[in-house]
Design a protein around this motif. Structure first.
Motif, mmCIF file in Angstrom:
data_model
loop_
_atom_site.group_PDB
_atom_site.id
_atom_site.type_symbol
_atom_site.label_atom_id
_atom_site.label_comp_id
_atom_site.label_asym_id
_atom_site.label_seq_id
_atom_site.Cartn_x
_atom_site.Cartn_y
_atom_site.Cartn_z
ATOM 1 N N UNK A 107 42.688 45.873 29.244
ATOM 2 C CA UNK A 107 43.428 44.820 29.948
ATOM 3 C C UNK A 107 43.527 45.147 31.439
ATOM 4 N N UNK A 108 43.323 44.146 32.265
ATOM 5 C CA UNK A 108 43.386 44.320 33.715
ATOM 6 C C UNK A 108 43.419 42.957 34.373
ATOM 7 N N UNK A 109 43.639 42.945 35.653
ATOM 8 C CA UNK A 109 43.613 41.710 36.430
ATOM 9 C C UNK A 109 42.281 41.632 37.143
ATOM 10 N N UNK A 110 41.570 40.559 36.908
ATOM 11 C CA UNK A 110 40.280 40.389 37.570
ATOM 12 C C UNK A 110 40.424 39.838 38.983
ATOM 13 N N UNK A 111 41.606 39.396 39.304
ATOM 14 C CA UNK A 111 41.801 38.818 40.623
ATOM 15 C C UNK A 111 41.817 39.943 41.656
ATOM 16 N N UNK A 112 40.890 39.874 42.572
ATOM 17 C CA UNK A 112 40.869 40.872 43.645
ATOM 18 C C UNK A 112 41.832 40.405 44.729
ATOM 19 N N UNK A 113 42.795 41.231 45.026
ATOM 20 C CA UNK A 113 43.767 40.876 46.049
ATOM 21 C C UNK A 113 43.537 41.766 47.267
ATOM 22 N N UNK A 114 43.763 41.184 48.430
ATOM 23 C CA UNK A 114 43.507 41.906 49.665
ATOM 24 C C UNK A 114 44.761 42.127 50.490
ATOM 25 N N UNK A 115 45.859 41.494 50.083
ATOM 26 C CA UNK A 115 47.122 41.669 50.796
ATOM 27 C C UNK A 115 48.265 41.533 49.792
ATOM 28 N N UNK A 116 49.439 41.972 50.206
ATOM 29 C CA UNK A 116 50.606 41.837 49.335
ATOM 30 C C UNK A 116 50.917 40.363 49.125
ATOM 31 N N UNK A 117 50.703 39.541 50.131
ATOM 32 C CA UNK A 117 50.900 38.097 49.955
ATOM 33 C C UNK A 117 49.973 37.551 48.875
ATOM 34 N N UNK A 118 48.697 37.956 48.897
ATOM 35 C CA UNK A 118 47.748 37.533 47.851
ATOM 36 C C UNK A 118 48.236 37.963 46.479
ATOM 37 N N UNK A 119 48.713 39.207 46.400
ATOM 38 C CA UNK A 119 49.194 39.733 45.118
ATOM 39 C C UNK A 119 50.338 38.868 44.596
ATOM 40 N N UNK A 120 51.327 38.613 45.418
ATOM 41 C CA UNK A 120 52.511 37.861 44.995
ATOM 42 C C UNK A 120 52.152 36.419 44.664
ATOM 43 N N UNK A 121 51.259 35.827 45.430
ATOM 44 C CA UNK A 121 50.893 34.416 45.239
ATOM 45 C C UNK A 121 50.200 34.133 43.910
ATOM 46 N N UNK A 122 49.687 35.140 43.239
ATOM 47 C CA UNK A 122 48.974 34.902 41.984
ATOM 48 C C UNK A 122 49.904 34.662 40.795
ATOM 49 N N UNK A 123 51.224 34.844 40.983
ATOM 50 C CA UNK A 123 52.178 34.713 39.893
ATOM 51 C C UNK A 123 52.957 33.412 39.990
ATOM 52 N N UNK A 124 53.567 32.980 38.869
ATOM 53 C CA UNK A 124 54.413 31.776 38.899
ATOM 54 C C UNK A 124 55.584 31.959 39.870
ATOM 55 N N UNK A 125 56.203 30.858 40.264
ATOM 56 C CA UNK A 125 57.248 30.877 41.283
ATOM 57 C C UNK A 125 58.390 31.845 40.969
ATOM 58 N N UNK A 126 58.842 31.899 39.722
ATOM 59 C CA UNK A 126 59.946 32.809 39.395
ATOM 60 C C UNK A 126 59.525 34.257 39.603
ATOM 61 N N UNK A 127 58.306 34.592 39.248
ATOM 62 C CA UNK A 127 57.791 35.940 39.474
ATOM 63 C C UNK A 127 57.619 36.219 40.954
ATOM 64 N N UNK A 128 57.167 35.228 41.692
ATOM 65 C CA UNK A 128 56.996 35.392 43.137
ATOM 66 C C UNK A 128 58.328 35.714 43.810
ATOM 67 N N UNK A 129 59.368 35.007 43.408
ATOM 68 C CA UNK A 129 60.691 35.233 44.018
ATOM 69 C C UNK A 129 61.164 36.660 43.748
ATOM 70 N N UNK A 130 60.961 37.120 42.527
ATOM 71 C CA UNK A 130 61.391 38.473 42.159
ATOM 72 C C UNK A 130 60.582 39.528 42.919
ATOM 73 N N UNK A 131 59.282 39.322 43.034
ATOM 74 C CA UNK A 131 58.435 40.255 43.772
ATOM 75 C C UNK A 131 58.781 40.257 45.256
ATOM 76 N N UNK B 202 52.171 48.686 54.681
ATOM 77 C CA UNK B 202 52.031 47.930 53.441
ATOM 78 C C UNK B 202 50.542 47.687 53.207
ATOM 79 N N UNK B 203 50.065 47.983 52.003
ATOM 80 C CA UNK B 203 48.651 47.764 51.692
ATOM 81 C C UNK B 203 48.495 47.536 50.199
ATOM 82 N N UNK B 204 47.296 47.208 49.790
ATOM 83 C CA UNK B 204 46.959 47.105 48.376
ATOM 84 C C UNK B 204 46.170 48.348 48.003
ATOM 85 N N UNK B 205 46.640 49.028 46.973
ATOM 86 C CA UNK B 205 45.948 50.195 46.449
ATOM 87 C C UNK B 205 46.043 50.132 44.931
#
Length: 135
Positions: A17-41, A57-60
């Motif tokens: 199991x993994x996320x196939x979505x390649x994210x390049x920023x923390x904004x990209x990471x947060x934006x991939x989730x539903x609104x309730x998850x985004x607010x919490x993140x 801040x970076x993606x690693x």
């Protein structure tokens, strides 16, 4: 080794199991989730940034990571919790305060059904900054 046909990442276990979505920023990471998850993140991100205003801040490892003289904290959205990756030393140092949380090997599970422990998160971030400064 198994290679995901979608993202071409290689894993030890077949169908890892993994996320196939390649994210390049923390904004990209947060934006991939539903609104309730985004607010919490975003709330967690704000807490970390307040506690570590000088951290980069970076993606690693495909998750938000905060670096100041070394990695101080990472986080990752899971189905039932946010995994807050703080390191073994921090978990051990705050073991008593973590009694109401599941934790193991340097990761604290922050259940979606509970409010974020704001003060504790910031104390752990400060602890990790001090730890990195003294290494």
């Amino acid at each position: 080794m198994w290679t995901c046909p979608s993202c071409e990442r290689s894993f030890k276990r077949k169908n890892q199991p993994h996320s196939c979505i390649a994210v390049h920023s923390v904004d990209d990471y947060i934006d991939q989730f539903p609104e309730t998850g985004q607010a919490r993140l975003q709330e967690l991100r704000t807490l970390i940034r307040q506690a570590a205003p000088n951290a980069m801040e970076k993606i690693s490892w495909n998750m938000p990571t905060y670096v100041q003289n070394g990695n101080i904290v990472h986080f990752a959205m899971q189905q039932k919790h946010i995994g807050l990756h703080v390191g073994v030393a921090a978990v051990k140092a705050f073991e008593d305060e973590l009694a109401n949380f599941n934790y193991a090997k340097g990761t604290i599970h922050l259940p979606h059904a509970q409010p974020l422990p704001k003060e504790l998160i910031q104390k752990i971030v400060h602890f990790n900054i001090d730890l990195k400064l003294n290494q």
